[in-house]
Scaffold this motif. Structure first.
Motif, mmCIF file in Angstrom:
data_model
loop_
_atom_site.group_PDB
_atom_site.id
_atom_site.type_symbol
_atom_site.label_atom_id
_atom_site.label_comp_id
_atom_site.label_asym_id
_atom_site.label_seq_id
_atom_site.Cartn_x
_atom_site.Cartn_y
_atom_site.Cartn_z
ATOM 1 N N GLU A 223 55.751 -19.525 -49.206
ATOM 2 C CA GLU A 223 57.047 -19.895 -49.783
ATOM 3 C C GLU A 223 58.080 -18.781 -49.576
ATOM 4 O O GLU A 223 57.735 -17.628 -49.281
ATOM 5 C CB GLU A 223 56.857 -20.251 -51.257
ATOM 6 C CG GLU A 223 56.112 -21.583 -51.384
ATOM 7 C CD GLU A 223 55.874 -22.025 -52.821
ATOM 8 O OE1 GLU A 223 56.110 -21.237 -53.756
ATOM 9 O OE2 GLU A 223 55.435 -23.182 -52.980
ATOM 10 N N GLU B 211 43.540 -19.918 -59.183
ATOM 11 C CA GLU B 211 44.492 -18.926 -58.648
ATOM 12 C C GLU B 211 44.648 -19.091 -57.135
ATOM 13 O O GLU B 211 45.764 -19.010 -56.614
ATOM 14 C CB GLU B 211 43.996 -17.507 -58.947
ATOM 15 C CG GLU B 211 44.061 -17.111 -60.409
ATOM 16 C CD GLU B 211 43.386 -15.770 -60.682
ATOM 17 O OE1 GLU B 211 43.592 -15.209 -61.761
ATOM 18 O OE2 GLU B 211 42.630 -15.288 -59.817
ATOM 19 N N CYS C 186 51.172 -14.857 -57.182
ATOM 20 C CA CYS C 186 50.575 -14.918 -58.523
ATOM 21 C C CYS C 186 49.285 -14.098 -58.492
ATOM 22 O O CYS C 186 48.807 -13.715 -57.425
ATOM 23 C CB CYS C 186 50.308 -16.372 -58.911
ATOM 24 S SG CYS C 186 49.043 -17.151 -57.902
ATOM 25 N N GLU D 84 44.461 -21.629 -55.267
ATOM 26 C CA GLU D 84 45.314 -22.766 -54.905
ATOM 27 C C GLU D 84 46.788 -22.354 -54.943
ATOM 28 O O GLU D 84 47.544 -22.597 -54.006
ATOM 29 C CB GLU D 84 45.044 -23.897 -55.897
ATOM 30 C CG GLU D 84 45.216 -25.260 -55.311
ATOM 31 C CD GLU D 84 44.994 -26.300 -56.394
ATOM 32 O OE1 GLU D 84 43.891 -26.302 -56.988
ATOM 33 O OE2 GLU D 84 45.942 -27.064 -56.652
ATOM 34 N N SER D 85 47.201 -21.708 -56.044
ATOM 35 C CA SER D 85 48.605 -21.283 -56.166
ATOM 36 C C SER D 85 48.923 -20.179 -55.167
ATOM 37 O O SER D 85 49.972 -20.188 -54.524
ATOM 38 C CB SER D 85 48.890 -20.742 -57.574
ATOM 39 O OG SER D 85 48.721 -21.751 -58.500
ATOM 40 N N ARG E 5 49.451 -21.354 -51.589
ATOM 41 C CA ARG E 5 50.724 -22.057 -51.432
ATOM 42 C C ARG E 5 51.883 -21.068 -51.479
ATOM 43 O O ARG E 5 52.790 -21.110 -50.645
ATOM 44 C CB ARG E 5 50.842 -23.107 -52.565
ATOM 45 C CG ARG E 5 52.139 -23.879 -52.574
ATOM 46 C CD ARG E 5 52.132 -24.982 -53.633
ATOM 47 N NE ARG E 5 51.508 -24.615 -54.909
ATOM 48 C CZ ARG E 5 52.078 -23.867 -55.841
ATOM 49 N NH1 ARG E 5 53.286 -23.380 -55.653
ATOM 50 N NH2 ARG E 5 51.441 -23.574 -56.971
ATOM 51 N N MET E 6 51.823 -20.133 -52.433
ATOM 52 C CA MET E 6 52.956 -19.210 -52.630
ATOM 53 C C MET E 6 53.143 -18.238 -51.466
ATOM 54 O O MET E 6 54.250 -17.790 -51.193
ATOM 55 C CB MET E 6 52.769 -18.445 -53.955
ATOM 56 C CG MET E 6 52.855 -19.375 -55.147
ATOM 57 S SD MET E 6 52.535 -18.546 -56.707
ATOM 58 C CE MET E 6 54.166 -17.894 -57.061
#
Ligand code: COA
Length: 254
Positions: free
Chosen positions: A233, A223, A134, A225-226, A229-230
């Motif tokens: 993934e 941002e 993101c 935080e996402s 994590r991403m």
């Protein structure tokens, strides 16, 4: 030689990406050097203006993807986020000179610069979605504000490159010049700023940014935080693996 060059002359601190063999992609160590330089620019009275520049063929290919896998920025204190908060908070003006590709953070850092000059070969892109990621650098807030929502959605959802004239049209860039002249032009503009009263520059920048500054830092935190994590993934892992293996990514299962 260091992959980030920094020198100060006539009140202008110039930070240069110096990693041409890897298209000026940026490692965690390079973000550390840039964060330290920006902190010095803030505290050192002999620095009045900062210039960020690359080479006439490339500004920056963005985050070094191999380094991303080896040293994922997994905390708010990671060098990349220290650098971004540094440029977002710097009280003194920042001038950017962009020629050739400016990928990912190579484009998003420009939202935190006060004057941006581009070579007519400049190609801006924010391909975060294509990498299973993101936006960062508060670009999810600042791109829609600057470009308008639909043009920002095209840049951030499709992640396709847009060029110098389009960047001028949306207000990301102040002026387009030949690529061989862009660093010199930015330097001349920076020197004009450096000759002005610093107190007035700082007050004017603070007033223009106004209450937006707090919103920008808050958006960066959301941002981060996402993004953190991403990075771990399957979509990002597939995108990074594909880049390093020089193949097309297969997102059919993510
Ligand atoms: N991370 C790590 N290495 C990178 C890189 C990146 N972001 N961008 C380029 N490189 C490396 C390439 O792997 C290649 O290394 P090699 O010579 O060891 O194989 C070298 O730099 C030259 O890159 P190449 O792709 O051959 O140059 P190009 O002129 O054809 O294309 C770009 C230049 C910038 C358009 C292209 O390299 C690119 O798209 N890079 C990836 C950009 C990206 O997705 N960044 C992440 C944003 S979050």
């Amino acid at each position: 030689m260091s992959e980030i060059l920094t020198h100060t002359d006539a009140g202008v601190m110039t930070i240069t990406f110096n990693r041409l063999d890897k298209k000026n992609s940026i490692t965690a160590a390079m973000y550390g050097l840039m964060a330290d330089a920006i902190a010095q620019a803030q505290s050192d009275d002999s620095v009045r203006v900062v210039v960020m520049q690359g080479h006439e063929s490339i500004f920056s290919a963005g985050n070094d993807i191999a380094d991303f896998l080896n040293h994922p920025p997994d905390s708010n204190e990671a060098n990349v986020f220290r650098f971004l908060r540094g440029i977002a908070s710097l009280q003194k003006p920042i001038v950017a000179a962009v020629a050739g590709p400016a990928v990912g953070i190579g484009t998003t850092l420009l939202f935190h610069c006060d004057l941006v000059y581009a070579g007519d070969n400049a190609a801006f892109s924010m391909p975060f979605v294509n990498l299973g990621l993101c936006p960062e650098a508060a670009s999810s807030l600042l791109a829609p504000q600057m470009f308008g929502y639909h043009r920002a959605a095209e840049a951030l959802l499709l992640g396709e490159a847009f060029y110098a004239e389009a960047a001028l049209d949306v207000g990301l860039v102040n002026r387009v010049v030949p690529p061989t002249e862009v660093n010199g032009y930015a330097q001349a503009q920076a020197r004009k700023l450096a000759a002005k009263p610093l107190s007035a520059l700082i007050a004017t920048k603070r007033l223009m940014k106004g209450s937006q500054s707090a919103a920008v830092l808050a958006q960066m935190d959301v941002e981060i935080e996402s993004f953190g994590r991403m990075l771990k993934e399957p979509a990002a892992q597939e995108a990074f693996g594909a880049f390093l293996a020089k193949r097309k990514p297969d997102f059919s299962k993510v």
